[in-house]
Design a protein around this motif. Structure first.
Motif, PDB file in Angstrom:
ATOM      1  N   TYR A 286      20.409   1.990  -5.971  1.00 29.08           N
ATOM      2  CA  TYR A 286      19.339   1.761  -5.015  1.00 29.08           C
ATOM      3  C   TYR A 286      18.075   2.460  -5.505  1.00 29.08           C
ATOM      4  CZ  TYR A 286      22.962   0.208  -1.743  1.00 29.08           C
ATOM      5  OH  TYR A 286      23.999  -0.458  -1.146  1.00 29.08           O
ATOM      6  N   GLU A 287      16.951   2.019  -4.986  1.00 25.82           N
ATOM      7  CA  GLU A 287      15.667   2.618  -5.330  1.00 25.82           C
ATOM      8  C   GLU A 287      15.561   4.036  -4.762  1.00 25.82           C
ATOM      9  OE1 GLU A 287      11.310   1.345  -6.328  1.00 25.82           O
ATOM     10  OE2 GLU A 287      13.170   0.235  -6.503  1.00 25.82           O
ATOM     11  N   THR A 288      14.946   4.943  -5.519  1.00 27.21           N
ATOM     12  CA  THR A 288      14.683   6.286  -4.991  1.00 27.21           C
ATOM     13  C   THR A 288      13.844   6.180  -3.725  1.00 27.21           C
ATOM     14  OG1 THR A 288      14.809   7.335  -7.169  1.00 27.21           O
ATOM     15  CG2 THR A 288      13.576   8.497  -5.475  1.00 27.21           C
ATOM     16  N   PHE A 289      14.264   6.902  -2.684  1.00 27.22           N
ATOM     17  CA  PHE A 289      13.586   6.782  -1.399  1.00 27.22           C
ATOM     18  C   PHE A 289      13.754   8.071  -0.615  1.00 27.22           C
ATOM     19  CE2 PHE A 289      13.931   5.702   3.167  1.00 27.22           C
ATOM     20  CZ  PHE A 289      12.657   5.207   3.377  1.00 27.22           C
ATOM     21  N   HIS A 290      12.661   8.529   0.015  1.00 27.18           N
ATOM     22  CA  HIS A 290      12.701   9.712   0.873  1.00 27.18           C
ATOM     23  C   HIS A 290      12.108   9.326   2.224  1.00 27.18           C
ATOM     24  CE1 HIS A 290      13.894  12.466  -2.351  1.00 27.18           C
ATOM     25  NE2 HIS A 290      13.057  11.801  -3.129  1.00 27.18           N
ATOM     26  N   GLY A 291      12.977   9.042   3.193  1.00 25.98           N
ATOM     27  CA  GLY A 291      12.529   8.656   4.522  1.00 25.98           C
ATOM     28  C   GLY A 291      12.785   9.745   5.539  1.00 25.98           C
TER      29      GLY A 291
ATOM     30  N   LEU B 147       6.202  -4.693  -4.031  1.00 28.36           N
ATOM     31  CA  LEU B 147       5.675  -3.331  -3.891  1.00 28.36           C
ATOM     32  C   LEU B 147       4.350  -3.164  -4.617  1.00 28.36           C
ATOM     33  CD1 LEU B 147       8.789  -0.997  -4.192  1.00 28.36           C
ATOM     34  CD2 LEU B 147       7.141  -1.013  -2.334  1.00 28.36           C
ATOM     35  N   SER B 148       4.143  -3.949  -5.651  1.00 29.85           N
ATOM     36  CA  SER B 148       2.924  -3.827  -6.445  1.00 29.85           C
ATOM     37  C   SER B 148       1.790  -4.708  -5.929  1.00 29.85           C
ATOM     38  CB  SER B 148       3.214  -4.182  -7.912  1.00 29.85           C
ATOM     39  OG  SER B 148       3.720  -5.501  -8.014  1.00 29.85           O
TER      40      SER B 148
ATOM     41  N   ARG C  35       3.471   3.739  -2.070  1.00 29.94           N
ATOM     42  CA  ARG C  35       4.689   3.769  -2.887  1.00 29.94           C
ATOM     43  C   ARG C  35       5.660   4.869  -2.454  1.00 29.94           C
ATOM     44  NH1 ARG C  35       8.819   4.107  -4.101  1.00 29.94           N
ATOM     45  NH2 ARG C  35       9.899   4.058  -6.103  1.00 29.94           N
ATOM     46  N   LEU C  36       5.187   6.036  -2.082  1.00 30.58           N
ATOM     47  CA  LEU C  36       6.084   7.140  -1.765  1.00 30.58           C
ATOM     48  C   LEU C  36       6.788   6.953  -0.424  1.00 30.58           C
ATOM     49  CD1 LEU C  36       3.973  10.204  -2.953  1.00 30.58           C
ATOM     50  CD2 LEU C  36       5.797   9.004  -4.172  1.00 30.58           C
ATOM     51  N   LEU C  37       6.305   6.030   0.402  1.00 30.28           N
ATOM     52  CA  LEU C  37       6.876   5.835   1.733  1.00 30.28           C
ATOM     53  C   LEU C  37       7.582   4.496   1.890  1.00 30.28           C
ATOM     54  CD1 LEU C  37       3.882   7.211   3.846  1.00 30.28           C
ATOM     55  CD2 LEU C  37       5.908   8.449   3.079  1.00 30.28           C
ATOM     56  N   VAL C  38       7.540   3.671   0.857  1.00 26.22           N
ATOM     57  CA  VAL C  38       8.102   2.324   0.934  1.00 26.22           C
ATOM     58  C   VAL C  38       9.026   2.092  -0.257  1.00 26.22           C
ATOM     59  CG1 VAL C  38       7.571  -0.139   0.975  1.00 26.22           C
ATOM     60  CG2 VAL C  38       6.063   1.464   2.151  1.00 26.22           C
ATOM     61  N   CYS C  39      10.090   1.356  -0.031  1.00 25.79           N
ATOM     62  CA  CYS C  39      11.002   0.936  -1.090  1.00 25.79           C
ATOM     63  C   CYS C  39      11.392  -0.514  -0.815  1.00 25.79           C
ATOM     64  CB  CYS C  39      12.240   1.836  -1.136  1.00 25.79           C
ATOM     65  SG  CYS C  39      13.346   1.610   0.282  1.00 25.79           S
ATOM     66  N   PRO C  40      12.045  -1.192  -1.747  1.00 24.96           N
ATOM     67  CA  PRO C  40      12.525  -2.540  -1.441  1.00 24.96           C
ATOM     68  C   PRO C  40      13.447  -2.539  -0.225  1.00 24.96           C
ATOM     69  CG  PRO C  40      12.633  -2.145  -3.790  1.00 24.96           C
ATOM     70  CD  PRO C  40      12.287  -0.831  -3.163  1.00 24.96           C
ATOM     71  N   THR C  41      13.387  -3.599   0.555  1.00 23.20           N
ATOM     72  CA  THR C  41      14.234  -3.717   1.739  1.00 23.20           C
ATOM     73  C   THR C  41      15.709  -3.588   1.344  1.00 23.20           C
ATOM     74  OG1 THR C  41      12.612  -5.133   2.830  1.00 23.20           O
ATOM     75  CG2 THR C  41      14.870  -5.209   3.656  1.00 23.20           C
ATOM     76  N   VAL C  42      16.447  -2.744   2.085  1.00 22.33           N
ATOM     77  CA  VAL C  42      17.860  -2.505   1.795  1.00 22.33           C
ATOM     78  C   VAL C  42      18.678  -2.865   3.030  1.00 22.33           C
ATOM     79  CG1 VAL C  42      19.608  -0.800   1.191  1.00 22.33           C
ATOM     80  CG2 VAL C  42      17.328  -0.633   0.190  1.00 22.33           C
TER      81      VAL C  42
ATOM     82  N   ARG D  35      10.743  -5.817  -5.339  1.00 22.09           N
ATOM     83  CA  ARG D  35      10.086  -5.310  -6.539  1.00 22.09           C
ATOM     84  C   ARG D  35      10.130  -6.384  -7.631  1.00 22.09           C
ATOM     85  NH1 ARG D  35       8.311  -0.856  -8.556  1.00 22.09           N
ATOM     86  NH2 ARG D  35       9.128   0.436  -6.880  1.00 22.09           N
ATOM     87  N   THR D  36       8.977  -6.594  -8.275  1.00 20.44           N
ATOM     88  CA  THR D  36       8.926  -7.566  -9.360  1.00 20.44           C
ATOM     89  C   THR D  36       9.152  -6.864 -10.690  1.00 20.44           C
ATOM     90  OG1 THR D  36       6.511  -7.261  -9.432  1.00 20.44           O
ATOM     91  CG2 THR D  36       7.392  -9.100  -8.139  1.00 20.44           C
TER      92      THR D  36
END
Length: 317
Positions: free
Chosen positions: A108-113, A194-195, A261-268, A316-317
């Protein structure tokens, strides 16, 4: 510190299948003996439900058992030896992969929520026997998940039509808003990379009450399976104002919102947890009552607000 970990990429961003290269740097004032030098890559999903979101029963599950994504050990020195005084560099490399069995079978993408944290750590350990403390250092590795299937399915952003009137609101409105007429139309993208920014346009067709502002809210929805119940937490992570004051009728207002970017990640969407996003269009009308309440949370029902909330799919592309 006596030792530290450095990677060849200053931004520490890697994707699945890429080679991770780095080095352990030991800076010592005197020589030391060691038994083993080990590099460990660990990926963990930490789930925690904050007390304010739970009742008495759910509080028993406030801390859910962490989920292991990946665990990889690399021995750089399997037998005893010595590190001399001064600066010593010990190089290491490994491929970022899920070949070994882990809790998920995918990265999974790195994420800090707020309640969900997905983190990958590189730990360096120099063990020195029972009579000496080991030397340790930790560095976070940033993982970007390359979901090629999702990228192919979502080549073009999906535009959803916007239609906001007094009849589309579920909460009580001011009498002048209920009896009068307002209509806001347009479109907005609900699938984006995301971009890329969230884009679209708004048109105030009519409004009997002057408009104070129009804001685009980005919301994050974190859901955790706690026991037999799903606990969800929705939080505003970004507010973008696209209009300040009463706008001209029938004028096109562009929507252009850059994702943080620091607050969003691909939908999981996973079994024990999910990370989803929403985009909310909030129209504030001029009213004396609005001065009595702070504007910190526009999601709270206020009689001088009209809004429309849509699900947002992030990839993410």
């Amino acid at each position: 510190m006596p030792i530290e970990v450095k990677l060849s990429r200053p931004n520490r961003v890697y994707r699945l299948g890429e080679l991770v290269e780095g080095k352990i740097i030991a800076t010592l004032t005197s020589p030391i003996s060691y038994q083993k030098i080990l590099i460990t890559l660990s990926g963990t999903i930490n789930l925690q439900v904050r007390g304010g979101l739970t009742g008495v029963i759910e509080s028993l599950y406030s801390i859910v058992k962490p989920i292991c994504i990946i665990k990889k050990n690399i021995e750089l020195a399997a037998s005893a030896g010595k590190l001399g005084p001064g600066r010593t560099e010990i190089h290491f490399s490994f491929y970022l992969s899920t070949e070994e069995k882990s809790g998920c079978g995918m990265l999974y993408e790195t994420f800090h929520g707020g309640n969900i944290s997905i983190q990958y750590l590189i730990n360096a350990d120099v063990t020195r026997g029972y009579l000496h403390k080991p030397l340790s250092a930790t560095l976070e590795l940033i993982v970007e998940h390359d979901d090629a299937r999702l990228t192919q399915a979502l080549v073009a952003p999906e535009l959803v039509n916007i239609f906001i009137t007094q009849d589309t609101q579920k909460h009580e409105l001011l009498p002048e808003l209920s009896s009068g007429r307002f209509q806001v139309t347009g479109n907005i993208s609900t699938q984006c990379s995301l971009s890329e920014p969230i884009s679209g346009e708004l048109i105030v067709e009519a409004s009997a009450v002057p408009i104070q502002s129009i804001d685009i809210l980005l919301l994050r929805v974190e859901s955790i399976l706690a026991g037999e119940r799903i606990i969800s937490d929705t939080s505003v992570i970004q507010t973008t104002q696209i209009a300040d004051g009463d706008v001209c009728r029938s004028m096109t207002l562009p929507i252009y919102v850059i994702l943080p970017r620091l607050l969003v990640c691909p939908t999981v969407l996973s079994g024990p947890f999910s990370i989803e996003f929403q985009v909310s269009i909030v129209i504030s009308f001029k009213s004396g009552l609005s001065k009595l309440y702070p504007k910190s949370d526009l999601r709270v029902s206020r009689p001088w607000l009209a809004s429309l909330t849509l699900p947002l799919r992030v990839f993410r592309t």
